[in-house]
Design a protein around this motif. Structure first.
Motif, PDB file in Angstrom:
ATOM      1  N   PHE A  38       9.537   1.235   5.253  1.00 16.73           N
ATOM      2  CA  PHE A  38       9.755   2.553   4.666  1.00 16.73           C
ATOM      3  C   PHE A  38       8.624   2.814   3.684  1.00 16.73           C
ATOM      4  CE2 PHE A  38      11.233  -0.087   1.298  1.00 16.73           C
ATOM      5  CZ  PHE A  38      11.144   0.656   0.129  1.00 16.73           C
ATOM      6  N   ALA A  39       8.451   4.077   3.318  1.00 20.96           N
ATOM      7  CA  ALA A  39       7.478   4.451   2.294  1.00 20.96           C
ATOM      8  C   ALA A  39       8.214   5.131   1.155  1.00 20.96           C
ATOM      9  CB  ALA A  39       6.408   5.380   2.869  1.00 20.96           C
ATOM     10  N   ARG A  40       7.706   4.937  -0.041  1.00 20.09           N
ATOM     11  CA  ARG A  40       8.304   5.563  -1.223  1.00 20.09           C
ATOM     12  C   ARG A  40       7.453   6.786  -1.579  1.00 20.09           C
ATOM     13  NH1 ARG A  40      11.140   2.272  -5.463  1.00 20.09           N
ATOM     14  NH2 ARG A  40      10.213   0.515  -4.374  1.00 20.09           N
ATOM     15  N   ASN A  41       8.083   7.976  -1.560  1.00 18.62           N
ATOM     16  CA  ASN A  41       7.277   9.178  -1.748  1.00 18.62           C
ATOM     17  C   ASN A  41       7.922  10.171  -2.705  1.00 18.62           C
ATOM     18  OD1 ASN A  41       9.240  10.697  -0.404  1.00 18.62           O
ATOM     19  ND2 ASN A  41       8.094  10.852   1.497  1.00 18.62           N
ATOM     20  N   ASP A 362      -9.065  -0.497  -9.992  1.00 19.15           N
ATOM     21  CA  ASP A 362      -8.517  -1.553 -10.841  1.00 19.15           C
ATOM     22  C   ASP A 362      -7.652  -0.911 -11.928  1.00 19.15           C
ATOM     23  OD1 ASP A 362      -7.993  -4.001 -11.952  1.00 19.15           O
ATOM     24  OD2 ASP A 362      -9.880  -4.108 -13.060  1.00 19.15           O
ATOM     25  N   ASP A 363      -6.580  -0.267 -11.489  1.00 19.46           N
ATOM     26  CA  ASP A 363      -5.654   0.390 -12.404  1.00 19.46           C
ATOM     27  C   ASP A 363      -4.242   0.252 -11.846  1.00 19.46           C
ATOM     28  OD1 ASP A 363      -5.551   2.161 -10.279  1.00 19.46           O
ATOM     29  OD2 ASP A 363      -6.588   3.782 -11.317  1.00 19.46           O
ATOM     30  N   ALA A 364      -3.289   0.954 -12.442  1.00 23.09           N
ATOM     31  CA  ALA A 364      -1.895   0.819 -12.026  1.00 23.09           C
ATOM     32  C   ALA A 364      -1.695   1.222 -10.572  1.00 23.09           C
ATOM     33  CB  ALA A 364      -0.994   1.654 -12.937  1.00 23.09           C
ATOM     34  N   ALA A 365      -2.385   2.315 -10.155  1.00 21.45           N
ATOM     35  CA  ALA A 365      -2.241   2.761  -8.777  1.00 21.45           C
ATOM     36  C   ALA A 365      -2.782   1.726  -7.798  1.00 21.45           C
ATOM     37  CB  ALA A 365      -2.959   4.096  -8.586  1.00 21.45           C
ATOM     38  N   GLY A 366      -3.999   1.247  -8.064  1.00 17.71           N
ATOM     39  CA  GLY A 366      -4.583   0.252  -7.174  1.00 17.71           C
ATOM     40  C   GLY A 366      -3.738  -1.002  -7.078  1.00 17.71           C
ATOM     41  N   GLN A 367      -3.216  -1.430  -8.208  1.00 17.66           N
ATOM     42  CA  GLN A 367      -2.352  -2.611  -8.202  1.00 17.66           C
ATOM     43  C   GLN A 367      -1.072  -2.364  -7.407  1.00 17.66           C
ATOM     44  OE1 GLN A 367      -1.784  -3.635 -12.330  1.00 17.66           O
ATOM     45  NE2 GLN A 367      -3.989  -3.826 -12.700  1.00 17.66           N
ATOM     46  N   ARG A 368      -0.541  -1.151  -7.525  1.00 20.62           N
ATOM     47  CA  ARG A 368       0.669  -0.805  -6.794  1.00 20.62           C
ATOM     48  C   ARG A 368       0.415  -0.860  -5.287  1.00 20.62           C
ATOM     49  NH1 ARG A 368       1.590   3.570  -9.337  1.00 20.62           N
ATOM     50  NH2 ARG A 368       0.837   5.157  -7.894  1.00 20.62           N
ATOM     51  N   TYR A 369      -0.705  -0.293  -4.867  1.00 17.63           N
ATOM     52  CA  TYR A 369      -1.022  -0.291  -3.440  1.00 17.63           C
ATOM     53  C   TYR A 369      -1.281  -1.695  -2.910  1.00 17.63           C
ATOM     54  CZ  TYR A 369      -1.327   4.721  -4.003  1.00 17.63           C
ATOM     55  OH  TYR A 369      -1.030   6.033  -4.266  1.00 17.63           O
ATOM     56  N   ARG A 370      -1.987  -2.500  -3.668  1.00 17.40           N
ATOM     57  CA  ARG A 370      -2.240  -3.869  -3.220  1.00 17.40           C
ATOM     58  C   ARG A 370      -0.947  -4.680  -3.142  1.00 17.40           C
ATOM     59  NH1 ARG A 370      -6.960  -2.715  -5.980  1.00 17.40           N
ATOM     60  NH2 ARG A 370      -6.215  -3.447  -7.990  1.00 17.40           N
ATOM     61  N   SER A 371      -0.034  -4.399  -4.066  1.00 17.94           N
ATOM     62  CA  SER A 371       1.262  -5.072  -4.042  1.00 17.94           C
ATOM     63  C   SER A 371       2.045  -4.718  -2.792  1.00 17.94           C
ATOM     64  CB  SER A 371       2.063  -4.713  -5.294  1.00 17.94           C
ATOM     65  OG  SER A 371       3.359  -5.257  -5.250  1.00 17.94           O
ATOM     66  N   VAL A 372       2.032  -3.434  -2.426  1.00 20.45           N
ATOM     67  CA  VAL A 372       2.727  -3.006  -1.206  1.00 20.45           C
ATOM     68  C   VAL A 372       2.113  -3.659   0.015  1.00 20.45           C
ATOM     69  CG1 VAL A 372       3.186  -1.026   0.291  1.00 20.45           C
ATOM     70  CG2 VAL A 372       3.530  -0.816  -2.167  1.00 20.45           C
ATOM     71  N   LEU A 373       0.790  -3.656   0.099  1.00 21.06           N
ATOM     72  CA  LEU A 373       0.121  -4.261   1.253  1.00 21.06           C
ATOM     73  C   LEU A 373       0.423  -5.757   1.353  1.00 21.06           C
ATOM     74  CD1 LEU A 373      -3.368  -2.519   1.152  1.00 21.06           C
ATOM     75  CD2 LEU A 373      -1.736  -2.439   3.040  1.00 21.06           C
ATOM     76  N   ALA A 374       0.528  -6.408   0.214  1.00 20.07           N
ATOM     77  CA  ALA A 374       0.781  -7.846   0.206  1.00 20.07           C
ATOM     78  C   ALA A 374       2.250  -8.178   0.432  1.00 20.07           C
ATOM     79  CB  ALA A 374       0.306  -8.450  -1.102  1.00 20.07           C
TER      80      ALA A 374
END
Length: 378
Positions: A38-41, A362-374
């Motif tokens: 699922f995606a969170r939107n 290298d901010d909150a958004a980037g970390q959020r996306y990398r967390s989802v991918l991982a």
């Protein structure tokens, strides 16, 4: 021959034998997916104006009543979504809303825009500034209209609905299957990761459903750009009292979708509209975009399920539930995919600079996306 396809320059022919073979498919002919995603939107209803007057749609407001969100309103929605951990800004509006709505056209002009698409570009930039990936569903689009906004969208979409001419698309300006297919093909030509789907129960026959799924497959085989296909039932609302497809119908058509489409395309059902827990064994692998903070403005009578409800569907099916991005990993450039990604990689390198920058930041958004991918949880 699909009505209007040649008129819009779409070269797609569906063989009757292929339709017959697909009509023979049932739930017993497909396998359950190994996981559900699922995606969170956040749902951003940019305007409630639309040139069409489909008899099942409660989204559009008549001229004189339609609204248009300001950039400040869009920013507030996106900021709230980012704070809630969302990754997607889902922009929706009716087809060519500035075409027959004088008030919308005049408002856009006052804000310095000559079309809804130049305004969409501005609000996509707002979403990116707030750390969300735009996914726009602007309806039928010309190549110039889609090119105006494509580089600021992680993915885009339009529902094919059906290749048939149906009474539910009534009115002097009705949806044309050929024009819908032309939009899907345009996305392929521009290299846009794309979402489409069918709307079941609007007067479409079983042959129409099979043909629609095969037409989507043909577009994808040509351009390798379709990332997910939604199997959506029409539902009763204040404008539609024609009934909704029963469970047996949904099980059969969902299985047909899974059988017709290649493995790299996800088959999705919206869990607020369809009996998702009864369709897992029919091959669905995605539960769509679900918002923790905004309504489904297209189907406001049908609330999004809570995350716990999605977890319960996955638990009952005995499969993991995974969060995903609005753009599937196979479309990401090599440097942004997870290490050891073993899925099928899309043809070409389609994501533009602005989207890459947000994903890699290298901010909150980037970390959020990398967390989802991982797959590191919610």
């Amino acid at each position: 021959m699909i009505p209007g396809a040649a008129e819009y320059g779409v070269d797609v022919t569906i063989e009757e034998a292929d339709v017959d073979r697909l009509l023979a498919v049932g739930p017993e002919d497909v396998s359950p997916a190994a996981e559900l995603s699922f995606a969170r939107n956040v749902f951003v209803p940019l305007t409630t104006a639309c040139r069409y007057t489909c008899t099942y749609c409660t989204y559009f407001d008549p001229p004189g009543e339609a609204s248009l969100l300001s950039t400040a309103e869009v920013r507030e929605i996106c900021r709230e979504g980012a704070d809630a951990g969302c990754t997607e800004a889902l922009f929706t509006f009716g087809d060519d809303p500035d075409d027959r709505y004088t008030e919308i056209h005049d408002q856009l002009a006052e804000w310095g825009h000559d079309s809804i698409h130049t305004y969409l570009r501005e609000v996509c930039e707002v979403a990116l500034e707030e750390g969300l990936l735009p996914h726009a569903n602007p309806g039928d689009q010309t190549e110039a209209q889609m090119a105006e906004v494509a580089d600021l969208n992680a993915s885009m979409g339009v529902m094919l609905e059906t290749t048939a001419e149906v009474g539910a698309h009534a009115g002097p300006r009705k949806k044309e299957p050929g024009q819908r297919l032309r939009t899907i093909e345009t996305a392929g030509e521009l290299g846009v990761p794309f979402t489409t789907g069918i709307l079941v129960g609007i007067g479409d026959s079983w042959e129409d459903r099979a043909e629609s799924l095969l037409a989507i497959r043909a577009m994808h085989e040509r351009y390798d750009h379709v990332q997910e296909v939604i199997v959506q039932p029409v539902v009763d609302n204040e404008r539609w009292s024609g009934g909704t497809p029963d469970l047996e119908t949904m099980r059969r058509v969902t299985a047909m979708a899974r059988h017709a489409l290649p493995d790299e395309i996800s088959v999705q059902v919206p869990p607020n509209l369809a009996p998702a827990r009864d369709l897992v064994d029919c091959g669905i692998d995605d539960l769509g975009g679900v918002s923790p903070i905004t309504d489904d403005h297209i189907n406001p009578d049908y609330k999004w399920p809570a995350l716990r409800e999605l977890e319960a569907i996955a638990e009952e099916a005995g499969v993991p539930l995974c969060e995903r991005l609005p753009v599937y990993e196979r479309f990401l450039p090599t440097e942004l995919r997870t290490e050891g990604f073993d899925g099928r990689v899309a043809d070409g390198d389609w994501l533009s600079g602005p989207i890459r920058a947000v994903l890699a930041a290298d901010d909150a958004a980037g970390q959020r996306y990398r967390s989802v991918l991982a797959g590191e949880g919610y």
